[in-house]
Write an enzyme that holds these catalytic residues in place. Structure first.
Site, mmCIF file in Angstrom:
data_model
loop_
_atom_site.group_PDB
_atom_site.id
_atom_site.type_symbol
_atom_site.label_atom_id
_atom_site.label_comp_id
_atom_site.label_asym_id
_atom_site.label_seq_id
_atom_site.Cartn_x
_atom_site.Cartn_y
_atom_site.Cartn_z
ATOM 1 N N LYS A 154 0.853 -1.184 0.000
ATOM 2 C CA LYS A 154 0.000 0.000 0.000
ATOM 3 C C LYS A 154 0.889 1.234 0.000
ATOM 4 C CE LYS A 154 -1.652 2.845 2.990
ATOM 5 N NZ LYS A 154 -1.736 4.106 2.186
ATOM 6 N N GLU B 247 9.718 2.080 10.675
ATOM 7 C CA GLU B 247 10.710 3.151 10.520
ATOM 8 C C GLU B 247 9.917 4.441 10.596
ATOM 9 O OE1 GLU B 247 12.200 6.165 8.871
ATOM 10 O OE2 GLU B 247 12.550 5.013 7.038
ATOM 11 N N CYS C 264 13.100 11.704 6.851
ATOM 12 C CA CYS C 264 12.993 11.369 8.275
ATOM 13 C C CYS C 264 14.351 11.355 8.966
ATOM 14 C CB CYS C 264 12.289 10.032 8.445
ATOM 15 S SG CYS C 264 12.989 8.712 7.435
ATOM 16 N N GLU D 239 9.515 17.137 14.870
ATOM 17 C CA GLU D 239 9.913 16.887 13.487
ATOM 18 C C GLU D 239 9.131 17.823 12.565
ATOM 19 O OE1 GLU D 239 10.833 13.034 10.706
ATOM 20 O OE2 GLU D 239 8.939 13.033 11.796
#
Length: 479
Positions: free
Chosen positions: A170, A245, A279, A378
């Site tokens: 997906k 992750e 990331c 973040e």
């Protein structure tokens, strides 16, 4: 305009169970560039059933047979590289040079690495009278993000194929075009029916039923920490393996030596790659407090030289992926100003001359303290924060004072000192002087996830370990 309204299930392009679609917007123009079908639990059921049927045959192929299939995939992948690059630029705004270079190149690199690893991988090992066997875990649900589409598809699909697993992929609904082209590549390469299946859709419609499906043996997810927690909760009742992750707020410790100026400039430039949507990006730059003014001057000059514009043109940075992402970044930039960080470059709003598109100014904050929002949250945009440290011990303390632990960076002329600092950073992936290695394990500590991807280490999460006791005739007869 692209229209991808069929899913790839059991070796065929098939109609979805429902009629829902997701409109994809080109972030450079804010105009609709395509649509994809939105999957549902019924589509997940069909795809998982196909993968389950294919598993007995694929899981018992030899390593040599799987190498041959992967080599076929690489051949077709290289032929379709231009198509993948065009899709990347259109769906997420990656500059053409980045899309056709590093973005597509990462996929090819991970595939070549998987082939090399598979050729020498030990699936069976005799230990005394016991045979230790590494067997494919089964049907895998693979959920990938929008920011590095080919990299994240590659580090999940290729190890799964190499180890004998079957799967349902997906991709993110925000960058679905590359996933569709990728499915075409695997189909043309002759991957057997049912081994690889593609269902497009969003988290609630596809991600949730995939994570909770009783016939899925493993989920591999890359995305936000918030979404990762939800994935784990949905998977928990079936006690399947979950690898993740997730987010990051990675420190970049610049050591006090003759390479200081060069390394500050590199750190700022590296943060702006892919419009900061990485990331593992080096978002927290740590410099000696006594050299803060010098760092500010270098950072300002570097940021001012980063060009922003149409990803089809000759610009370093394109837009961020969506209006929602743009607004989030803008709010965090304003938060940095409100909390008293020194704005060195960039700031709120679009760059001059860009009235449409989700373009963000390359932004640098300095004299940041580690309790500020821009140092802890973040941002996932082209924003670097510069923090001062009093000693190397202080730098390591600041670096590790974060809820994340995905990556870390150390830059310095003294390799021995850089090595010592790298060992002390609590992160799963630490680069000294911008080193890069496809065989290096990639994954996080703390809220950055669990499990490892890339190279040989990426194989292990797709394998179960079986011990067969009394395997040798002598041991079996000795009782």
């Amino acid at each position: 305009m692209r229209e991808y309204v069929k899913f790839y299930i059991d070796g065929q392009w098939t109609d979805p169970a429902g009629a829902g679609t997701f409109v994809v917007v080109n972030p450079a123009t804010e105009e609709v560039c395509g649509k994809v079908a939105l999957g549902s639990s019924a589509d997940v059921d069909r795809a998982v059933a196909a993968a389950r049927r294919a598993f007995p045959g694929w899981s018992t192929t030899t390593g040599e047979e799987r190498v041959e299939v992967l080599q076929n995939v690489l051949d077709v992948y290289q032929k379709r590289a231009g198509d993948l690059a065009a899709a990347l630029t259109e769906e997420m705004g990656a500059p053409a040079v980045l899309a056709g270079g590093f973005q597509v190149g990462l996929g090819a690199g991970h595939l070549s690495t998987a082939i090399a690893v598979l050729k020498d991988f030990v699936f069976e090992e005799q230990r005394g009278a016991t045979l230790v066997v590494k067997e494919p875990i089964g049907v895998c649900g693979l959920i990938t993000p929008w920011n590095w589409p080919m990299n994240q598809i590659a580090v999940k699909v290729f190890p799964a194929l190499a180890t004998g697993c079957t799967m349902v992929l997906k991709p993110s609904e925000k960058s679905p075009f590359t996933g569709q082209v990728f499915a075409e590549i695997l189909d043309a390469a002759g991957v057997p029916a049912g081994v690889f299946n593609l269902v497009q859709g969003d988290g609630p419609g596809v991600g949730v039923p995939l994570a909770g499906h009783a016939d899925v043996d493993m989920i591999s997810f890359t995305g936000s920490t918030r979404a990762g927690v939800d994935i784990a909760r949905n998977a928990a009742p079936t006690v399947k393996r979950v690898t993740q992750e997730l987010g990051g707020k990675s420190p970049n410790i610049v050591l006090d030596d003759e390479a200081f100026a060069e390394n500050v400039g590199k750190g700022v430039a590296n943060m702006m790659g892919n419009s900061g949507q990485t990331c593992s990006a080096p978002s927290r730059m740590l410099v000696p407090a006594a050299r803060m003014d010098e760092a500010i001057a270098i950072a300002r000059e570097t940021a001012s030289g980063i060009t922003v514009g149409d990803p089809q043109g000759d610009f370093v940075m394109g837009p961020v992926v969506s209006g929602a992402q743009f607004e989030k970044i803008q709010a965090l930039i304003q938060k940095g100003i409100d909390e008293g960080a020194t704005l060195v470059a960039g700031g709120p709003g679009r760059p001059d001359g860009l009235e449409r598109g989700y373009y963000v100014k390359p932004t640098v904050f300095a004299r940041v303290t580690n309790d500020m929002t821009v140092a802890r949250e973040e941002i996932f945009g082209p924003v670097v924060t510069i923090l001062g440290y009093d000693s190397v011990d202080h730098a390591v303390e600041i670096a590790n004072d974060a809820e994340y632990g995905l990556a870390g960076y150390v830059a310095g002329a003294d390799l021995e000192q850089a090595r010592a600092v790298a060992r002390r950073i609590r992160a799963g992936w630490v680069a000294i002087n911008d080193a890069f290695d496809f065989a290096c394990p990639f994954g996080g500590y703390k809220k950055s996830g669990n499990g490892r991807e890339w190279g040989e280490f990426g194989f292990h999460d797709y394998l179960e370990t079986k011990g067969i006791l009394g395997y040798t005739p002598e041991a079996a007869s000795s009782g």
